[in-house]
Design an enzyme around this catalytic site. Structure first.
Site, PDB file in Angstrom:
ATOM      1  N   ASP A 141       0.869  -1.179   0.000  1.00 26.95           N
ATOM      2  CA  ASP A 141       0.000   0.000   0.000  1.00 26.95           C
ATOM      3  C   ASP A 141       0.905   1.228   0.000  1.00 26.95           C
ATOM      4  OD1 ASP A 141      -1.824   2.039   0.394  1.00 26.95           O
ATOM      5  OD2 ASP A 141      -3.002   0.949   1.875  1.00 26.95           O
ATOM      6  N   ARG A 143      -0.052   4.407  -0.609  1.00 27.59           N
ATOM      7  CA  ARG A 143      -0.786   5.669  -0.468  1.00 27.59           C
ATOM      8  C   ARG A 143      -0.222   6.523   0.665  1.00 27.59           C
ATOM      9  NH1 ARG A 143      -6.777   3.334  -0.186  1.00 27.59           N
ATOM     10  NH2 ARG A 143      -5.622   1.816   1.072  1.00 27.59           N
TER      11      ARG A 143
END
Length: 214
Positions: A141, A143
């Site tokens: 991930d 982000r």
């Protein structure tokens, strides 16, 4: 909700982010409610992130949703994930309660559309959504919600109630100086096709998702 240690992210101090324009629209996916689409100047990653302001945001702690772009789910209605239903739920709830959806251009948990589709091929061979990202040489991930904190500051939303099942969003916003007064869970949009995807989010990242009976 268990809050993990946040990753290093975009510094909230530079550069200054300001509201660039506000455009009024009526959104059918928000139940026909009026919204303002807000653009920004000075976003450090250069991406065209968008705030969708709905209803009458509370001065103290408006409801906010951080929603990462998902072309396959949001636009095409793919059943492989729960992104489309989560976006529509958020728009409708916030239109009533007042607040904003931040639409963040972070496709595929930050790896981009083509990489996400490559990861889908590996998921079809048995990898889960996080393992597939790693198998193509990307983070599970990637982000970074530092830019979301900058957008909230520009909107004057320094204290929020966050609509999320993802503890990492809470942790990162707090790391960047946004006071998250509460984490409000979204519904669990579980289907036979996305069940394994939801289970991976709960097991790998601690999302507050009921794995059975949802």
């Amino acid at each position: 909700m268990s809050i993990p240690e946040p990753r290093s992210a975009v510094a909230v101090t530079a550069p200054e982010v300001t509201v660039r324009a506000r455009v009024g629209v009526t959104l059918q996916r928000a139940g026909g409610h009026h919204a303002e689409l807000v653009t920004f100047s000075g976003l450090p990653d250069g991406a065209e992130h968008l705030a969708i302001v709905l209803g009458e945001p509370a001065r103290d702690a408006p409801v906010v949703r951080l929603h990462s772009e998902c072309l396959t789910g949001d636009v095409l209605g793919s059943a492989r994930c729960d992104c489309g239903p989560q976006l529509e739920e958020s728009l409708r709830r916030i239109a009533v309660e007042g607040g904003a959806v931040l639409y963040l251009r972070q496709e595929g948990r930050g790896i981009g559309l083509y990489n996400k589709l490559d990861a889908y091929l590996l998921q079809d061979r048995g990898a889960d959504t996080f393992e597939a990202n790693e198998l193509i040489g990307r983070g599970p991930d990637e982000r970074d919600y530092g830019v979301a904190a900058l957008m909230l500051r520009a909107l004057g939303m320094n204290r929020v109630r966050l609509l999320t099942n993802n503890p990492d969003k809470v942790a990162q916003l707090r790391e960047h100086g946004i006071d998250v007064a509460d984490a409000l869970p979204t519904a669990v949009h579980r289907t036979a096709e996305n069940a394994r995807y939801l289970e991976a989010k709960a097991l790998h990242q601690g999302h507050t998702i009921a794995l059975k009976g949802a």
